[in-house]
Design a protein around this motif. Sequence first.
Motif, mmCIF file in Angstrom:
data_model
loop_
_atom_site.group_PDB
_atom_site.id
_atom_site.type_symbol
_atom_site.label_atom_id
_atom_site.label_comp_id
_atom_site.label_asym_id
_atom_site.label_seq_id
_atom_site.Cartn_x
_atom_site.Cartn_y
_atom_site.Cartn_z
ATOM 1 N N PRO A 98 28.669 20.920 40.207
ATOM 2 C CA PRO A 98 28.137 22.211 40.646
ATOM 3 C C PRO A 98 28.296 22.488 42.149
ATOM 4 N N THR A 99 28.896 21.583 42.886
ATOM 5 C CA THR A 99 28.993 21.716 44.345
ATOM 6 C C THR A 99 29.741 22.981 44.752
ATOM 7 N N ILE A 100 29.209 23.652 45.758
ATOM 8 C CA ILE A 100 29.866 24.796 46.374
ATOM 9 C C ILE A 100 30.365 24.321 47.743
ATOM 10 N N LEU A 101 31.646 24.560 48.016
ATOM 11 C CA LEU A 101 32.218 24.105 49.285
ATOM 12 C C LEU A 101 31.557 24.799 50.477
ATOM 13 N N GLU A 102 31.388 24.016 51.538
ATOM 14 C CA GLU A 102 30.850 24.526 52.789
ATOM 15 C C GLU A 102 31.831 24.212 53.904
ATOM 16 N N SER A 103 31.816 25.026 54.932
ATOM 17 C CA SER A 103 32.691 24.805 56.079
ATOM 18 C C SER A 103 32.438 23.418 56.666
#
Length: 145
Positions: A98-103
């Motif tokens: 479920p991870t959402i990419l972050e900068s």
Amino acid sequence: DMLWADLGFTADGYWSDYCRAAVVGGPSHRQIDRQRRIAEATAAGVAMCRPGVAIADIAREVRRTSEHLGLAGLGFGRLGHGIGLNATEPPSVVEHDPTILESGMVITIEPAATYDDGLYCAEQIVVVGDQPELLSVESSELRAI
């Protein structure tokens, strides 16, 4: 015979992950074509590595592109992973993560297709802005040795 180099090194405590291959005497036309297709599937995943994109969506796109290009099932389950203070760490590039990419995140996209002569491509990416920053800049074309 193929030579696979799946390498990692550390700099200031941070890991890298890099894979390239060569063929003794030079690759066959079949190997060149397969490698081009796995690199294209990898590139489809790399292009999606932007803040706000779900890891699961990247995994689905890599599999969809691979199937579209005629690459039968990808092996090893996951199609990449996070990297940083360890050589492999969360997130896993799989359809159920479920991870959402972050900068600032660093991940690999590395699908593998298992055939009699193998296929593999690994790219390391820093997630930044509208375009991912590719750290593994050397061509993934099969080399002759």
